[in-house]
Design a protein around this motif. Structure first.
Motif, PDB file in Angstrom:
ATOM      1  N   THR A 167     -39.923  61.572 -15.415  1.00 23.55           N
ATOM      2  CA  THR A 167     -38.606  61.945 -14.844  1.00 23.55           C
ATOM      3  C   THR A 167     -37.645  60.771 -14.925  1.00 23.55           C
ATOM      4  OG1 THR A 167     -39.354  61.291 -12.631  1.00 23.55           O
ATOM      5  CG2 THR A 167     -39.613  63.627 -13.247  1.00 23.55           C
ATOM      6  N   ASP A 168     -37.498  60.251 -16.143  1.00 25.38           N
ATOM      7  CA  ASP A 168     -36.629  59.099 -16.394  1.00 25.38           C
ATOM      8  C   ASP A 168     -35.232  59.602 -16.770  1.00 25.38           C
ATOM      9  OD1 ASP A 168     -37.345  55.908 -17.396  1.00 25.38           O
ATOM     10  OD2 ASP A 168     -35.374  56.792 -17.854  1.00 25.38           O
ATOM     11  N   PRO A 169     -34.158  59.055 -16.150  1.00 23.11           N
ATOM     12  CA  PRO A 169     -32.805  59.524 -16.516  1.00 23.11           C
ATOM     13  C   PRO A 169     -32.508  59.409 -18.014  1.00 23.11           C
ATOM     14  CG  PRO A 169     -32.741  58.109 -14.561  1.00 23.11           C
ATOM     15  CD  PRO A 169     -34.139  58.047 -15.098  1.00 23.11           C
ATOM     16  N   SER A 170     -33.178  58.460 -18.698  1.00 25.21           N
ATOM     17  CA  SER A 170     -32.922  58.315 -20.144  1.00 25.21           C
ATOM     18  C   SER A 170     -33.424  59.524 -20.932  1.00 25.21           C
ATOM     19  CB  SER A 170     -33.623  57.040 -20.664  1.00 25.21           C
ATOM     20  OG  SER A 170     -35.034  57.188 -20.579  1.00 25.21           O
ATOM     21  N   LYS A 171     -34.303  60.340 -20.328  1.00 22.20           N
ATOM     22  CA  LYS A 171     -34.850  61.509 -21.033  1.00 22.20           C
ATOM     23  C   LYS A 171     -33.848  62.673 -21.032  1.00 22.20           C
ATOM     24  CE  LYS A 171     -38.765  59.361 -21.751  1.00 22.20           C
ATOM     25  NZ  LYS A 171     -39.254  58.950 -23.106  1.00 22.20           N
ATOM     26  N   ASN A 172     -32.759  62.554 -20.233  1.00 23.49           N
ATOM     27  CA  ASN A 172     -31.667  63.524 -20.307  1.00 23.49           C
ATOM     28  C   ASN A 172     -32.102  64.945 -19.903  1.00 23.49           C
ATOM     29  OD1 ASN A 172     -28.978  64.070 -20.866  1.00 23.49           O
ATOM     30  ND2 ASN A 172     -29.353  64.455 -23.054  1.00 23.49           N
TER      31      ASN A 172
ATOM     32  N   SER B 132     -38.715  81.512 -22.116  1.00 19.09           N
ATOM     33  CA  SER B 132     -38.897  80.710 -20.904  1.00 19.09           C
ATOM     34  C   SER B 132     -38.873  79.238 -21.269  1.00 19.09           C
ATOM     35  CB  SER B 132     -40.240  81.054 -20.252  1.00 19.09           C
ATOM     36  OG  SER B 132     -40.251  82.408 -19.874  1.00 19.09           O
ATOM     37  N   PHE B 133     -38.526  78.416 -20.265  1.00 21.76           N
ATOM     38  CA  PHE B 133     -38.475  76.970 -20.462  1.00 21.76           C
ATOM     39  C   PHE B 133     -39.502  76.353 -19.513  1.00 21.76           C
ATOM     40  CE2 PHE B 133     -37.413  72.739 -20.954  1.00 21.76           C
ATOM     41  CZ  PHE B 133     -36.175  72.447 -21.484  1.00 21.76           C
ATOM     42  N   LEU B 134     -40.591  75.792 -20.067  1.00 23.53           N
ATOM     43  CA  LEU B 134     -41.610  75.117 -19.248  1.00 23.53           C
ATOM     44  C   LEU B 134     -41.345  73.622 -19.293  1.00 23.53           C
ATOM     45  CD1 LEU B 134     -44.300  75.052 -17.645  1.00 23.53           C
ATOM     46  CD2 LEU B 134     -45.490  74.921 -19.866  1.00 23.53           C
ATOM     47  N   ALA B 135     -41.194  73.008 -18.108  1.00 25.17           N
ATOM     48  CA  ALA B 135     -40.941  71.561 -18.033  1.00 25.17           C
ATOM     49  C   ALA B 135     -42.092  70.903 -17.276  1.00 25.17           C
ATOM     50  CB  ALA B 135     -39.620  71.285 -17.332  1.00 25.17           C
ATOM     51  N   LEU B 136     -42.890  70.111 -18.011  1.00 26.90           N
ATOM     52  CA  LEU B 136     -44.005  69.374 -17.399  1.00 26.90           C
ATOM     53  C   LEU B 136     -43.541  67.934 -17.212  1.00 26.90           C
ATOM     54  CD1 LEU B 136     -46.941  70.776 -19.598  1.00 26.90           C
ATOM     55  CD2 LEU B 136     -46.113  71.608 -17.371  1.00 26.90           C
ATOM     56  N   LEU B 137     -43.147  67.609 -16.007  1.00 26.74           N
ATOM     57  CA  LEU B 137     -42.504  66.322 -15.750  1.00 26.74           C
ATOM     58  C   LEU B 137     -43.347  65.442 -14.831  1.00 26.74           C
ATOM     59  CD1 LEU B 137     -38.825  67.563 -15.260  1.00 26.74           C
ATOM     60  CD2 LEU B 137     -40.003  66.946 -17.386  1.00 26.74           C
ATOM     61  N   GLN B 138     -43.533  64.199 -15.252  1.00 24.36           N
ATOM     62  CA  GLN B 138     -44.341  63.238 -14.497  1.00 24.36           C
ATOM     63  C   GLN B 138     -43.406  62.388 -13.637  1.00 24.36           C
ATOM     64  OE1 GLN B 138     -46.122  60.456 -17.198  1.00 24.36           O
ATOM     65  NE2 GLN B 138     -48.033  60.422 -16.036  1.00 24.36           N
ATOM     66  N   PRO B 139     -43.445  62.540 -12.304  1.00 26.16           N
ATOM     67  CA  PRO B 139     -42.568  61.707 -11.466  1.00 26.16           C
ATOM     68  C   PRO B 139     -42.764  60.228 -11.811  1.00 26.16           C
ATOM     69  CG  PRO B 139     -43.610  63.414 -10.164  1.00 26.16           C
ATOM     70  CD  PRO B 139     -44.275  63.447 -11.519  1.00 26.16           C
ATOM     71  N   SER B 140     -41.639  59.517 -12.027  1.00 25.71           N
ATOM     72  CA  SER B 140     -41.704  58.139 -12.539  1.00 25.71           C
ATOM     73  C   SER B 140     -40.825  57.214 -11.700  1.00 25.71           C
ATOM     74  CB  SER B 140     -41.208  58.133 -13.995  1.00 25.71           C
ATOM     75  OG  SER B 140     -41.265  56.829 -14.545  1.00 25.71           O
ATOM     76  N   ARG B 141     -41.329  56.001 -11.401  1.00 21.94           N
ATOM     77  CA  ARG B 141     -40.552  54.921 -10.768  1.00 21.94           C
ATOM     78  C   ARG B 141     -39.780  55.409  -9.532  1.00 21.94           C
ATOM     79  NH1 ARG B 141     -38.265  52.962 -16.695  1.00 21.94           N
ATOM     80  NH2 ARG B 141     -40.314  52.706 -17.638  1.00 21.94           N
ATOM     81  N   GLN B 142     -40.436  56.171  -8.692  1.00 23.83           N
ATOM     82  CA  GLN B 142     -39.749  56.746  -7.534  1.00 23.83           C
ATOM     83  C   GLN B 142     -39.378  55.701  -6.480  1.00 23.83           C
ATOM     84  OE1 GLN B 142     -38.492  60.046  -7.281  1.00 23.83           O
ATOM     85  NE2 GLN B 142     -38.878  59.574  -9.464  1.00 23.83           N
TER      86      GLN B 142
ATOM     87  N   TYR C 120     -33.917  56.513  -9.734  1.00 26.72           N
ATOM     88  CA  TYR C 120     -34.929  57.471 -10.212  1.00 26.72           C
ATOM     89  C   TYR C 120     -35.201  58.548  -9.165  1.00 26.72           C
ATOM     90  CZ  TYR C 120     -35.909  54.789 -14.425  1.00 26.72           C
ATOM     91  OH  TYR C 120     -35.806  54.188 -15.660  1.00 26.72           O
ATOM     92  N   ALA C 121     -35.215  58.142  -7.898  1.00 29.29           N
ATOM     93  CA  ALA C 121     -35.422  59.130  -6.819  1.00 29.29           C
ATOM     94  C   ALA C 121     -34.245  60.119  -6.812  1.00 29.29           C
ATOM     95  CB  ALA C 121     -35.536  58.403  -5.483  1.00 29.29           C
ATOM     96  N   ASP C 122     -33.023  59.596  -7.002  1.00 28.92           N
ATOM     97  CA  ASP C 122     -31.838  60.481  -7.039  1.00 28.92           C
ATOM     98  C   ASP C 122     -31.930  61.444  -8.224  1.00 28.92           C
ATOM     99  OD1 ASP C 122     -29.496  57.813  -6.059  1.00 28.92           O
ATOM    100  OD2 ASP C 122     -30.998  58.986  -4.928  1.00 28.92           O
ATOM    101  N   TYR C 123     -32.407  60.935  -9.358  1.00 29.96           N
ATOM    102  CA  TYR C 123     -32.446  61.780 -10.558  1.00 29.96           C
ATOM    103  C   TYR C 123     -33.455  62.922 -10.389  1.00 29.96           C
ATOM    104  CZ  TYR C 123     -31.934  63.071 -15.477  1.00 29.96           C
ATOM    105  OH  TYR C 123     -31.661  63.760 -16.643  1.00 29.96           O
ATOM    106  N   LEU C 124     -34.563  62.653  -9.684  1.00 29.90           N
ATOM    107  CA  LEU C 124     -35.546  63.720  -9.454  1.00 29.90           C
ATOM    108  C   LEU C 124     -34.914  64.835  -8.623  1.00 29.90           C
ATOM    109  CD1 LEU C 124     -38.377  64.703  -9.949  1.00 29.90           C
ATOM    110  CD2 LEU C 124     -39.169  63.401  -7.957  1.00 29.90           C
ATOM    111  N   THR C 125     -34.077  64.448  -7.664  1.00 25.74           N
ATOM    112  CA  THR C 125     -33.358  65.454  -6.860  1.00 25.74           C
ATOM    113  C   THR C 125     -32.406  66.247  -7.751  1.00 25.74           C
ATOM    114  OG1 THR C 125     -33.451  63.879  -5.029  1.00 25.74           O
ATOM    115  CG2 THR C 125     -31.898  65.721  -4.806  1.00 25.74           C
ATOM    116  N   GLU C 126     -31.710  65.541  -8.664  1.00 28.23           N
ATOM    117  CA  GLU C 126     -30.788  66.212  -9.590  1.00 28.23           C
ATOM    118  C   GLU C 126     -31.540  67.240 -10.446  1.00 28.23           C
ATOM    119  OE1 GLU C 126     -27.188  64.600  -8.523  1.00 28.23           O
ATOM    120  OE2 GLU C 126     -27.539  66.006 -10.197  1.00 28.23           O
ATOM    121  N   ILE C 127     -32.743  66.873 -10.883  1.00 27.12           N
ATOM    122  CA  ILE C 127     -33.553  67.781 -11.712  1.00 27.12           C
ATOM    123  C   ILE C 127     -33.846  69.065 -10.946  1.00 27.12           C
ATOM    124  CG2 ILE C 127     -35.867  68.095 -12.694  1.00 27.12           C
ATOM    125  CD1 ILE C 127     -35.774  65.106 -13.488  1.00 27.12           C
TER     126      ILE C 127
END
Ligand code: ADP
Ligand code: F6P
Length: 512
Positions: free
Chosen positions: A319-324, A347-357, A362-369
């Motif tokens: 879940t890195d912001p650089s991954k867009n 369908s869109f499957l997103a397998l995302l590994q929480p990163s650098r929380q 990075y914590a804000d970006y996970l909320t945005e996701i």
């Protein structure tokens, strides 16, 4: 691995911040182990299993890592290097799994926090991925200055000491392979204290030009460049990154460079800037893809997403912001707006590994996701169909299963040194998947010709590209995927290692 790989005729000391395995404890107090996150670990795990005499120095990144290190008086331990890495205690069998010596280095918590969650991330990561909106960020205060001195510089010193110890324990002559942006200062330190060692540095993330580095105070950017120039070879994924490094040495340090020979003169030494696109262990991931665990996941995914003529778009990322990731979902929403006939069909499957929380951005970006997924599903979902299935997981077997059954793999990173997910998916997919690949990834240089190119800031273009991928002729899909897979097979992790060893002049046939 294909033919017997060529190996160095020197002992090898590897250094990276993230190691191949990290230890923990489960509820019942039993010690557990988990695979290290990210592409660096994926690549080096493939490499290390081929090094006859090597030690991997990395950070003790958990309390249990520190406990393991303490139990062995800070000395290296043996661990397996397979998809479920574990400690190999005295008298234990590794059951055929490749193993390596692992030196877990414990660092003062406060110093490590400054090093990792202030300087390495976000400062260096955002700078090198062009992610700062310079009008307002970054702002370097007393806090960042203290984090540089007491965090980044101090922690680099601790790891340089550990590397020097390992080199001296091997008689002073060893190949030292330093990895990534966490350790820019180590090369110079090791060169001074181990003059017989051969030093190479590999940067796993983008190397921008001099202007980007002017974000840092002169003392910091000069320390970074002089640290790198302590190595014999400084290597990158692409020629463009190698050239940027030489332009930095020329413009920010005033050193003479040769852009033909790709070298820079440092006193009486010549340092080479080289590029070697990193890759994967194709045999290892195909072995995993053939496992029962992956087959079970794949059956469940086909049942959920690929019945009749339904199609699956997939992304697998930290879940890195650089991954867009957020723009990726917005592009998917635009696709559904432009093509209402796709409702319930894709369908869109997103397998995302929480990163650098532990890093606020990075914590804000996970909320945005989470917010972006909720918006798409609220706007386009219905009748038992949820357009986006978001799973916050760290599960390689599930990721590989999803690679095997997807129709489209989306990689729309803002910037990415390489992106190994793109390479992993094309070598195991069984549905002629289309690679939708950002032009700003290192992987695009090798695989772009076989992909649908994405422009990371243009969600209308990405939506159109996803539609092109979903409606592409099956024969063309197959030809492109097979061609992309051949490129990865012919340029696997063994090739990456051998190219470096050849340039370092330390190669011999394995077993000779
Ligand atoms: P980065 O190094 O920036 O994370 P890469 O694409 O180069 O990006 O490498 C990512 C690695 O992490 C790949 O080997 C991929 O399989 C793994 N990975 C990414 N997301 C997940 C996930 N959700 N679960 C398991 N493995 C993952
Ligand atoms: O692969 C690039 C990289 O930055 C590696 O250095 C790092 O191990 C990986 O991404 C994952 O990041 P982290 O170790 O911070 O979780």
């Amino acid at each position: 691995m294909t033919s017997a790989p060529e190996v160095p005729d020197l002992p090898v000391v590897l250094l990276s911040h993230r190691g191949p395995v990290s230890f923990g404890r489960d509820e019942s107090g039993r010690r557990t182990s988990s695979r290290g996150a990210g592409g660096l670990v994926t690549a080096l795990t493939g490499l290390a299993s081929d090094l006859p005499d090597a030690v991997w120095v990395c950070a003790a990144s958990s309390e249990e890592d520190a406990a393991v290190a303490a139990e062995h008086d800070g000395q290296a331990v043996e661990v397996t290097l397979d998809s479920e890495p574990r400690l190999v205690e005295e008298g234990d069998a590794a059951e055929g799994a490749p193993t390596i010596r692992l030196r877990l280095v414990e660092v003062d918590q406060q110093a490590h926090d400054d090093f990792y969650t202030v300087i390495a991330n976000p400062l260096l990561w955002f700078l090198q991925h062009g992610m700062y909106g310079l009008a307002l960020a970054p702002v370097l205060t007393r806090r960042e200055h203290a984090a540089w001195d007491d965090g980044y510089a101090a922690v680099n010193q601790v790891f340089a000491d550990a590397v020097v110890e390992e080199v001296r324990a091997r008689g002073g002559r060893a190949l030292v392979m330093l990895h990534d942006y966490h350790f820019y200062l180590v090369g110079r330190e090791v060169r001074e204290r181990c003059p017989e060692a051969l030093l190479s540095f590999f940067l796993h993330i983008p190397m921008p030009g001099p202007d980007a580095w002017r974000i840092l105070p002169p003392a910091w950017r000069e320390a970074v460049l002089n640290g790198l120039l302590g190595n014999d070879v400084v290597a990158f994924h692409t020629e463009g990154f190698a050239r940027n490094f030489l332009l930095c040495a020329q413009e920010l340090l005033g050193l003479p460079v040769d852009l033909e020979a790709m070298t820079v003169q440092v006193g009486d030494r010549q340092v080479a800037a080289r590029h070697y696109p990193i890759s994967i262990d194709v045999a290892a991931i195909r072995q995993l893809a053939a496992s029962d665990e992956v087959a079970e996941h794949a059956d469940a995914l086909i049942e959920a997403f690929c019945r009749e003529d339904r199609q699956l778009i997939l992304r697998v990322d930290r879940t890195d912001p650089s991954k867009n990731i957020v723009r990726g979902f917005e592009a998917f929403a635009t696709l559904l707006e432009d093509h209402p006939e796709l409702a319930g069909k894709v369908s869109f499957l997103a397998l995302l590994q929480p990163s650098r929380q532990d890093v606020p951005e990075y914590a804000d970006y996970l909320t945005e996701i989470g917010g972006a997924v909720a918006r798409v599903n609220a706007a386009h979902g219905g009748e038992g169909w949820e357009p986006v299935d978001l799973r916050l997981v760290d599960d390689l077997a599930l990721a590989v299963a999803a690679y095997t059954v997807c129709d489209v793999l989306m990689v729309n990173a803002l910037a990415d040194g390489m992106n190994l997910v793109a390479k992993e998916s094309v070598v195991v997919n069984r549905r002629d998947s289309v690679l939708a690949l950002s032009e700003n990834t290192g992987a695009h240089q090798e695989l772009g010709a076989f992909a649908v190119t994405l422009h990371p800031f243009d969600i209308q273009q990405q939506a159109d590209a996803l539609h092109e991928a979903l409606t592409m002729d099956r024969g063309l899909r197959r030809a492109r995927r097979e061609a992309a897979a051949r490129v990865v097979e012919e340029n696997d992790i063994a090739k990456w290692l051998e190219a470096q060893l050849a340039d370092l002049g330390v190669v011999r046939e394995a077993g000779r």
